[in-house]
Design a protein around this motif. Structure first.
Motif, PDB file in Angstrom:
ATOM      1  N   LYS A   1      -9.404 -17.510  78.499  1.00 38.31           N
ATOM      2  CA  LYS A   1     -10.864 -17.427  78.535  1.00 38.31           C
ATOM      3  C   LYS A   1     -11.325 -17.968  79.868  1.00 38.31           C
ATOM      4  CE  LYS A   1     -14.963 -18.665  75.854  1.00 38.31           C
ATOM      5  NZ  LYS A   1     -15.433 -19.351  74.623  1.00 38.31           N
ATOM      6  N   GLU A   2     -12.209 -17.243  80.531  1.00 39.07           N
ATOM      7  CA  GLU A   2     -12.668 -17.652  81.846  1.00 39.07           C
ATOM      8  C   GLU A   2     -14.160 -17.964  81.806  1.00 39.07           C
ATOM      9  OE1 GLU A   2     -11.076 -15.216  84.995  1.00 39.07           O
ATOM     10  OE2 GLU A   2     -12.903 -15.500  86.162  1.00 39.07           O
ATOM     11  N   ASP A   3     -14.540 -19.020  82.526  1.00 37.48           N
ATOM     12  CA  ASP A   3     -15.959 -19.374  82.644  1.00 37.48           C
ATOM     13  C   ASP A   3     -16.161 -19.948  84.028  1.00 37.48           C
ATOM     14  OD1 ASP A   3     -18.265 -21.563  80.780  1.00 37.48           O
ATOM     15  OD2 ASP A   3     -18.572 -20.161  82.438  1.00 37.48           O
ATOM     16  N   GLY A   4     -16.630 -19.106  84.935  1.00 41.02           N
ATOM     17  CA  GLY A   4     -16.829 -19.548  86.316  1.00 41.02           C
ATOM     18  C   GLY A   4     -15.510 -19.929  86.961  1.00 41.02           C
ATOM     19  N   ARG A   5     -15.433 -21.156  87.438  1.00 39.68           N
ATOM     20  CA  ARG A   5     -14.216 -21.618  88.103  1.00 39.68           C
ATOM     21  C   ARG A   5     -13.152 -22.103  87.111  1.00 39.68           C
ATOM     22  NH1 ARG A   5     -14.629 -26.072  90.588  1.00 39.68           N
ATOM     23  NH2 ARG A   5     -16.657 -26.794  89.814  1.00 39.68           N
ATOM     24  N   PHE A   6     -13.470 -22.102  85.852  1.00 38.55           N
ATOM     25  CA  PHE A   6     -12.571 -22.647  84.824  1.00 38.55           C
ATOM     26  C   PHE A   6     -11.928 -21.535  84.003  1.00 38.55           C
ATOM     27  CE2 PHE A   6     -13.764 -27.069  85.306  1.00 38.55           C
ATOM     28  CZ  PHE A   6     -15.022 -27.007  85.869  1.00 38.55           C
ATOM     29  N   THR A   7     -10.618 -21.672  83.773  1.00 38.52           N
ATOM     30  CA  THR A   7      -9.894 -20.752  82.896  1.00 38.52           C
ATOM     31  C   THR A   7      -9.085 -21.567  81.905  1.00 38.52           C
ATOM     32  OG1 THR A   7      -9.705 -19.069  84.617  1.00 38.52           O
ATOM     33  CG2 THR A   7      -8.191 -18.909  82.746  1.00 38.52           C
ATOM     34  N   ALA A   8      -9.281 -21.273  80.622  1.00 36.19           N
ATOM     35  CA  ALA A   8      -8.496 -21.916  79.579  1.00 36.19           C
ATOM     36  C   ALA A   8      -7.463 -20.924  79.079  1.00 36.19           C
ATOM     37  CB  ALA A   8      -9.402 -22.367  78.437  1.00 36.19           C
ATOM     38  N   GLN A   9      -6.276 -21.436  78.856  1.00 35.98           N
ATOM     39  CA  GLN A   9      -5.163 -20.581  78.439  1.00 35.98           C
ATOM     40  C   GLN A   9      -4.475 -21.242  77.252  1.00 35.98           C
ATOM     41  OE1 GLN A   9      -1.630 -19.999  81.234  1.00 35.98           O
ATOM     42  NE2 GLN A   9      -2.887 -18.240  81.717  1.00 35.98           N
TER      43      GLN A   9
ATOM     44  N   SER B   1       4.368 -21.391  72.229  1.00 36.00           N
ATOM     45  CA  SER B   1       4.962 -22.562  72.891  1.00 36.00           C
ATOM     46  C   SER B   1       4.227 -23.846  72.551  1.00 36.00           C
ATOM     47  CB  SER B   1       4.952 -22.374  74.411  1.00 36.00           C
ATOM     48  OG  SER B   1       5.625 -21.206  74.785  1.00 36.00           O
ATOM     49  N   LYS B   2       3.121 -23.742  71.810  1.00 34.38           N
ATOM     50  CA  LYS B   2       2.266 -24.902  71.498  1.00 34.38           C
ATOM     51  C   LYS B   2       1.863 -25.604  72.792  1.00 34.38           C
ATOM     52  CE  LYS B   2       4.032 -25.753  66.813  1.00 34.38           C
ATOM     53  NZ  LYS B   2       5.263 -24.970  66.762  1.00 34.38           N
ATOM     54  N   TYR B   3       1.265 -24.830  73.670  1.00 36.13           N
ATOM     55  CA  TYR B   3       0.972 -25.295  75.013  1.00 36.13           C
ATOM     56  C   TYR B   3      -0.363 -24.717  75.429  1.00 36.13           C
ATOM     57  CZ  TYR B   3       2.135 -26.221  79.973  1.00 36.13           C
ATOM     58  OH  TYR B   3       2.169 -26.697  81.270  1.00 36.13           O
ATOM     59  N   ILE B   4      -1.261 -25.582  75.921  1.00 28.57           N
ATOM     60  CA  ILE B   4      -2.543 -25.089  76.421  1.00 28.57           C
ATOM     61  C   ILE B   4      -2.774 -25.617  77.829  1.00 28.57           C
ATOM     62  CG2 ILE B   4      -3.442 -25.010  74.065  1.00 28.57           C
ATOM     63  CD1 ILE B   4      -5.374 -27.273  74.840  1.00 28.57           C
ATOM     64  N   SER B   5      -3.542 -24.861  78.588  1.00 30.08           N
ATOM     65  CA  SER B   5      -3.803 -25.221  79.983  1.00 30.08           C
ATOM     66  C   SER B   5      -5.265 -25.009  80.331  1.00 30.08           C
ATOM     67  CB  SER B   5      -2.963 -24.349  80.925  1.00 30.08           C
ATOM     68  OG  SER B   5      -1.586 -24.495  80.686  1.00 30.08           O
ATOM     69  N   LEU B   6      -5.711 -25.785  81.284  1.00 33.93           N
ATOM     70  CA  LEU B   6      -7.025 -25.575  81.900  1.00 33.93           C
ATOM     71  C   LEU B   6      -6.803 -25.492  83.405  1.00 33.93           C
ATOM     72  CD1 LEU B   6     -10.178 -25.497  81.582  1.00 33.93           C
ATOM     73  CD2 LEU B   6     -10.128 -27.946  82.147  1.00 33.93           C
ATOM     74  N   PHE B   7      -7.263 -24.369  83.988  1.00 33.72           N
ATOM     75  CA  PHE B   7      -7.164 -24.195  85.429  1.00 33.72           C
ATOM     76  C   PHE B   7      -8.558 -24.333  86.033  1.00 33.72           C
ATOM     77  CE2 PHE B   7      -2.803 -22.919  85.479  1.00 33.72           C
ATOM     78  CZ  PHE B   7      -2.588 -22.274  84.275  1.00 33.72           C
TER      79      PHE B   7
END
Lengths: 113, 113
Positions: A56-64, A69-75
């Motif tokens: 999911k993308e919101d401006g400069r932020f992307t959540a994955q 893998s039970k793994y989440i990320s924020l870019f």
């Protein structure tokens, strides 16, 4: 093993860098995944939430979210000094019934001008 | 602006001396939560109210009590604070149970001498 694990940092990056923040979790029942930002001496505020796997993308932020893998990320792209804060991942189960939100301990981020 | 307000922002008490922390909200949300957050740790849910229904977490010590006299206000009472109760106490609200977004107040930093 804790339900939600997060590298506490601190993480220090130069302005404009791409930042990657991550959490792992153990409970496969989690369906909703959130990122909260907490500035010093303030309460957390919701940045983004995603349901199940995907991006999911919101401006400069992307959540994955990768449920397999039970793994989440924020870019964070083009990071700014104003992004300096602690970022807490959080997650919960079914939205239609009460499941408490489980928070990670947070990663402290400093963006250096 | 609609918000969650916590008073006081900083509270110093003596070992064993009862203390009450206050939270008020102008969001007219049904659910109010109390979290304990120690340094570099995840916020830990102590209890929550859904309207007048009180829900205590199983591992919340008996030393911690809460009152919600009306929709807007919620209090956290610590009957006999110990040194281990020194922490940030966060109040949060959500419109309903099971929704993903919680709105946090700025927190009360409790020091126990």
């Amino acid at each position: 093993q804790k339900e939600v694990e997060q590298d506490p940092g601190p993480l220090s990056v130069p302005e404009g860098a791409i930042v990657s923040l991550n959490c792992t979790y153990s409970n496969s029942a989690f369906q909703y995944f959130m990122w909260y930002r907490q500035y010093s001496r303030k309460g957390p505020e919701l940045l983004m939430y995603t349901y199940s796997s995907g991006n999911k993308e919101d401006g400069r932020f992307t959540a994955q979210v990768d449920k397999s893998s039970k793994y989440i990320s924020l870019f964070i792209r083009d990071s700014q000094p104003s992004d300096s804060a602690t970022y807490l991942c959080a997650m919960t189960g079914m939205k239609t019934s009460y499941d408490k939100v489980i928070f990670g301990p947070g990663t402290s981020l400093s963006v250096i001008p | 602006d609609a918000m969650v307000i916590q008073n006081p922002r900083y509270q110093v008490t003596q070992f064993g001396k009862p203390v009450t922390l206050s939270c008020s909200q102008t969001l007219n949300h049904n659910v109010m939560y109390w979290y304990q957050q120690k340094s570099s740790q995840a916020p830990k849910l102590l209890f929550h109210y859904y309207d007048k229904d009180f829900n205590n977490e199983a591992d919340t010590p008996d030393n911690f009590q809460s009152r919600r006299p009306n929709t807007s206000f919620c209090f956290l009472d610590i009957r006999s604070p110990g040194l281990g109760d020194a922490a940030m106490y966060l109040c949060a609200t959500s419109r309903e149970q099971g929704v993903t977004e919680q709105f946090f107040g700025p927190g009360t930093r409790l020091t126990v001498l």
